[in-house]
Design a protein around this motif. Structure first.
Motif, PDB file in Angstrom:
ATOM      1  N   TYR A   3      21.570  77.842  38.057  1.00  0.00           N
ATOM      2  CA  TYR A   3      20.997  76.970  37.031  1.00  0.00           C
ATOM      3  C   TYR A   3      19.707  77.588  36.497  1.00  0.00           C
ATOM      4  O   TYR A   3      19.488  77.689  35.287  1.00  0.00           O
ATOM      5  CB  TYR A   3      20.709  75.595  37.651  1.00  0.00           C
ATOM      6  CG  TYR A   3      20.462  74.499  36.644  1.00  0.00           C
ATOM      7  CD1 TYR A   3      21.505  73.685  36.220  1.00  0.00           C
ATOM      8  CD2 TYR A   3      19.195  74.269  36.126  1.00  0.00           C
ATOM      9  CE1 TYR A   3      21.287  72.675  35.295  1.00  0.00           C
ATOM     10  CE2 TYR A   3      18.955  73.270  35.209  1.00  0.00           C
ATOM     11  CZ  TYR A   3      20.006  72.467  34.793  1.00  0.00           C
ATOM     12  OH  TYR A   3      19.791  71.467  33.879  1.00  0.00           O
ATOM     13  N   LEU A  59      18.982  78.979  32.536  1.00  0.00           N
ATOM     14  CA  LEU A  59      17.896  78.478  31.667  1.00  0.00           C
ATOM     15  C   LEU A  59      17.270  79.615  30.868  1.00  0.00           C
ATOM     16  O   LEU A  59      17.001  79.489  29.676  1.00  0.00           O
ATOM     17  CB  LEU A  59      16.815  77.801  32.513  1.00  0.00           C
ATOM     18  CG  LEU A  59      17.134  76.411  33.055  1.00  0.00           C
ATOM     19  CD1 LEU A  59      16.022  75.960  33.992  1.00  0.00           C
ATOM     20  CD2 LEU A  59      17.317  75.400  31.919  1.00  0.00           C
ATOM     21  N   TRP A  67      17.928  68.079  37.675  1.00  0.00           N
ATOM     22  CA  TRP A  67      18.711  69.156  37.048  1.00  0.00           C
ATOM     23  C   TRP A  67      20.186  69.132  37.401  1.00  0.00           C
ATOM     24  O   TRP A  67      21.030  69.604  36.652  1.00  0.00           O
ATOM     25  CB  TRP A  67      18.109  70.537  37.399  1.00  0.00           C
ATOM     26  CG  TRP A  67      18.074  70.822  38.882  1.00  0.00           C
ATOM     27  CD1 TRP A  67      17.079  70.519  39.732  1.00  0.00           C
ATOM     28  CD2 TRP A  67      19.086  71.448  39.651  1.00  0.00           C
ATOM     29  NE1 TRP A  67      17.383  70.907  41.004  1.00  0.00           N
ATOM     30  CE2 TRP A  67      18.608  71.481  40.972  1.00  0.00           C
ATOM     31  CE3 TRP A  67      20.338  71.977  39.357  1.00  0.00           C
ATOM     32  CZ2 TRP A  67      19.364  72.035  42.020  1.00  0.00           C
ATOM     33  CZ3 TRP A  67      21.086  72.526  40.391  1.00  0.00           C
ATOM     34  CH2 TRP A  67      20.578  72.543  41.699  1.00  0.00           C
ATOM     35  N   PRO A  72      21.666  72.581  31.187  1.00  0.00           N
ATOM     36  CA  PRO A  72      20.494  73.447  30.953  1.00  0.00           C
ATOM     37  C   PRO A  72      19.882  73.196  29.571  1.00  0.00           C
ATOM     38  O   PRO A  72      18.671  73.273  29.406  1.00  0.00           O
ATOM     39  CB  PRO A  72      21.076  74.858  31.067  1.00  0.00           C
ATOM     40  CG  PRO A  72      22.247  74.705  31.972  1.00  0.00           C
ATOM     41  CD  PRO A  72      22.818  73.362  31.643  1.00  0.00           C
TER      42      PRO A  72
END
Lengths: 430, 476
Positions: free
Chosen positions: A323, A327, A351, A356
């Motif tokens: 993740y 980003l 999150w 994202p």
């Protein structure tokens, strides 16, 4: 005991988590299965039954070897290791000797001698049935693919052995080729220990077998170093032998002396043609190698300026790491790396439940929310400007870098993003 | 002469014309067995009930007009080292005289799937160790041509069973000559296929890198027919070849051997070869010349090393392969091994021991490569080689029982073929007094089709293979 240097080498057996056994189609997952329900003529060693090698197990062994930095024997073969034991129905184990699949590797500062593939044996169960002592044999485990990893005697201490083995376990697990569960016996440890006064590798070694936890391997080696050192100090010669570890007492005990050592009469297994790898096949396996935990940790520290703890979090949480990296695939996401890392680690932003793309919006909301009141910010700026007339005067004379000092002053009073602080200060100053 | 003395091909024709039924021929074979087996000692275990039931099934299907597979209703015997599910398999050894396999060898399954009738299991040298059929723990096999003589070995029971009419075809195994030798002794065609052509799965291993699963028949044509069934890749045998199986019967009606180059390996015709046998082989060579082949001498210079190389490699593999007979899961304790098995286990164990391995096993493996290269060189110039099978005058039962080493030395004409993994076809070429004598045609790997053609061309112009033992001839 000063002046004695231990030499420690490790031998690790790992059962591969393939669906079928090494040389037959029987199910390889044997844990807690009804005895002798996963057998066939091949793994029972019935007359005439022939071994047919499991391609996946061979590929996985090479895969592991490559991960452990090994060289690969492009021309390799199985051999018969002959000895009698009731859990070995053929009277020999199909193993490797002269040409293991992998050799001369290096992992976490320890040289790997070899990584080879063999078959597991059956299990003997000693019981008392109707008052009579009997030994039962369960052949479910017989023929399960077993990888043996052998290191050079370069392990420095009992603790080093423990830590190194833990790392090895993590790596093998990350490859999804074995669960490396010591309680289930899918990872088994042996240590070869000797001590030397002159710093040279002694001509003998004591093999420690039947160790089923990292803690015990540490204890067994510690005990053994102590035992051998004491023998040396008494002026006694230490014999090459095999010793077991009694975990309740924390001691090692003699299992087999040198005189009883086996003569294995290895020779190439005639039932299995030599195994030859082309460069193309090896490349294909090489491409499957994922980033290893240690490599990933180092990369996160270096590339994103994270500290060890933060990097560790991402190593043990692959989805968080992914993740995080996604980003930054977006060019105009330019929030500070550590700031983002903290938001993820502390779960300031949920999150796991947002894309994202939405993360950025959340960051903005959070930043505004964090400095809840624009008025508050303006107030703080005013206080700083009023309280530092000299700096303000210098700025107005053209010494624009004094704004940095003012930002610092402002940040002492309120946890604010330096950019926002600068913007607010500039509003007043200009 | 009777219906059981025909070839498979003739029998299939008789079936098709409804001249005879499958039950008739199966019963006739059992009658022969009842009459002669006591004296000849070929069958160790009979499968009578099953065989008769299967025969009835075949007949029923034929009456219903169903298409029948190629060996439907053909009585077959199996050397007792082929595993047969729920049918005792002893390897002619007392150590497993009570062993009931849980599975059948691939070859057995293939034969059954094309309708062959398994008559029973036949005698051999225990664990296939021997060249006379005398090493059986259940007594020697006698030669149907003369009961004072051996039937050859190790597949002696297979040969004798076909010769006296106890079946029309028998499976044997050939590790150093064990099919070709008894084929020669009993006036039969015997095939040692290319290593890897026929699956070894389920056949009790002797020397794993040498063992070939072959068969004994009365004619070359039958031999080709049976190989069409048994040959092919087997996922249960990693050494079996994926090479497609040739259509062995395709050109047998017009075998082309004109211009074919046949080599006579000089080393096989030296002073060790009995002069009378030499004459027979050279006569056959002349017949091939007459048929239009070009026959010439060729050299296989490393032949002299055959025996040490063969006995080192074979006994090393034997010593490991016999380790599983530990009496724990099946059979009896290891002291029940016969003398010859013990001898080979000892030999192999020494050859593989630390300090001896390099000098014996490893060296033998290297020389084996040289022997293989000898053949490769020969086959660069020749299509096939012609050689004797039995180099010495036929043996009587019990003769020279003490001279084990001398017996080993006789393998020098058959062993090289196994060391090189080649196919060889043995076929009758005359008589030594009253005992049949065979010759062998050796070809490059996977050249069985060519060997059958050469053999067929020979049988087209000779009648040795049509002769039957006197005890059969005498039957009205």
């Amino acid at each position: 005991m000063s002046g004695y240097r231990p030499f420690i080498g490790l031998e690790i057996h790992v059962e591969l988590a393939t669906k079928s056994k090494m040389f037959c189609g029987c199910c390889a997952d044997h844990f807690h299965k009804e005895p002798n329900t996963q057998t066939c003529p091949v793994c029972l060693g019935l007359p005439g039954a022939l071994p047919v090698p499991n391609k996946k197990a061979i590929d996985w062994t090479v895969f592991l070897g490559l991960v452990l930095g090994c060289r690969i024997n492009k021309h390799s073969y199985f051999e018969r290791k002959q000895y009698f034991y009731p859990d070995l129905p053929k009277g020999f184990q199909i193993s490797q000797y002269e040409r293991p699949f992998c050799f001369k590797g290096w992992f976490d500062e320890v040289n790997i001698t070899r990584v080879h593939l063999e078959e597991d044996t059956g299990k003997l169960i000693h019981r008392k049935i109707e008052g009579e002592k009997v030994t039962l044999i369960d052949f479910n485990r017989c023929g399960v693919p077993l990888v043996e990893i052998v290191t050079e005697p370069e392990i420095k201490s009992a603790e080093h052995a423990k830590e190194w083995l833990k790392k090895l376990q993590r790596v093998i697990r990350s490859l999804s080729i074995s669960d490396c569960d010591m309680e289930k016996g899918s990872m088994r440890l042996e240590a070869n220990v000797s001590v030397s006064k002159n710093g040279k590798l002694p001509s003998y070694k004591v093999e420690l077998k039947n160790i089923n936890s990292f803690r015990f391997v540490e204890k067994a080696i510690e005990f053994e170093i102590q035992r051998q050192t004491e023998l040396f100090e008494k002026g006694q010669k230490i014999e090459q032998e095999t010793r077991g570890f009694e975990s309740d007492k924390g001691v090692t005990y003699l299992q087999r002396s040198k005189e009883e050592a086996f003569e294995y009469r290895y020779f190439p297994e005639p039932d299995i043609p030599p195994i030859v790898f082309t460069d193309g096949e090896l490349d294909k396996i090489r491409k499957q190698i994922p980033e290893l935990p240690e490599e990933k940790r180092q990369r996160f520290v270096k590339e994103y300026s994270l500290n060890e703890q933060e990097a560790d979090y991402f190593v043990s949480n692959p989805s968080a790491a992914q993740y995080f990296e996604v980003l930054y695939l977006e060019k105009n996401f330019n929030l500070d790396f550590r700031e983002t890392a903290r938001l993820i680690i502390n779960k300031k932003i949920d999150w796991e439940n947002i894309s994202p793309a939405d993360f950025k919006a959340e960051v903005a909301v959070l930043q505004e929310g964090g400095l809840s009141d624009q008025v508050e910010l303006a107030k703080a700026a005013k206080i700083v400007v009023d309280g530092n007339p000299k700096a303000v005067a210098d700025y107005r004379k053209g010494k624009t870098n004094t704004v940095g000092f003012l930002v610092g002053q402002m940040m002492k009073k309120t946890k604010v993003d330096p950019n926002l602080a600068r913007q607010e200060l500039l509003k007043i100053l200009e | 002469m009777d219906i059981v003395d025909n070839s498979i091909r003739e029998t299939v024709d008789l079936f098709k014309k409804r001249k005879i039924s499958c039950q008739e021929i199966v019963r006739a074979c059992f009658e022969r067995i009842e009459k002669y087996n006591l004296s000849i000692n070929a069958y160790l275990t009979l499968n009578k009930e099953q065989a008769l039931k299967k025969a009835q099934d075949v007949d029923n299907n034929r009456v219903k007009g169903r298409e029948l597979p190629p060996l439907a209703g053909i009585p077959v015997a199996l050397k007792d080292i082929y595993s047969t599910k729920n049918l005792r398999t002893t390897a002619a050894s007392k150590i497993i005289d009570n062993y009931l396999p849980a599975y059948s060898a691939t070859v057995v399954q293939k034969l059954e799937s094309v309708g062959a009738i398994i008559m029973g299991k036949v005698n051999c040298d225990a664990f296939a160790h021997g060249a006379t059929g005398e090493n059986s723990d259940f007594g020697s096999v006698k030669n149907p041509w003369d009961l004072e003589y051996v039937a050859g070995g190790s597949s002696g029971g297979s040969a004798a069973a076909v010769a006296f009419g106890g079946c029309l075809m028998a499976m044997g195994t050939d590790t150093g000559g064990s099919i070709r030798n008894p084929a020669s002794y009993c006036n039969l065609v015997g095939l040692k296929p290319t290593y890897g052509r026929v699956s070894r799965s389920g056949v009790i291993s002797m020397g794993s890198s040498l063992d070939s699963m072959g068969h004994l028949t009365r004619t070359v044509e039958d031999c080709a027919l049976v190989l069409s069934v048994t040959a092919g890749y087997d996922p249960l045998d990693a050494t079996s070849s994926r090479k497609p199986v040739d259509f062995y019967l395709q050109d047998l009606s017009h075998p082309a051997i004109k211009g074919l180059k046949i080599g006579l390996p000089q080393e096989y015709f030296g002073r060790e070869l009995n002069p009378e046998i030499k004459t027979l082989i050279l006569k056959a060579a002349q017949q091939f010349t007459d048929l239009g082949a070009e026959v010439d001498e060729v050299s296989l210079p490393n032949t002299a090393y055959t025996i040490p190389v063969y006995y080192l490699i074979m006994s090393s593999e034997v010593s490991a392969n016999l380790a599983r007979f530990d009496g724990i899961r099946f059979g009896h304790a290891r002291e029940m091994f016969g003398e010859e098995a013990k001898r080979r286990i000892m030999l192999g164990t020494f050859a593989l021991s630390a300090g001896y391995y390099d000098a014996y096993y490893l060296r033998a493996s290297k020389v084996r490569t040289l022997l293989r290269q000898d053949f490769e060189k020969a086959f660069a110039k020749f299509d096939a080689l012609l050689a004797p099978v039995v180099p010495i005058k036929p043996r009587k039962i019990g003769e020279k029982e003490q001279e084990k080493l001398k017996l080993y030395l006789e393998d020098y004409v058959t062993g090289p073929v196994n060391l090189a993994g080649l196919p060889a076809l043995a076929l009758p070429c005359g008589f030594w007094h009253n005992i049949p004598m065979g010759m062998q045609l050796i070809g490059p790997q996977f050249s069985e089709k060519k060997l059958f053609e050469v053999g067929q061309a020979y049988q087209d112009v000779t009648d040795w293979h049509l002769k039957r033992p006197p005890l059969v001839e005498e039957m009205g």
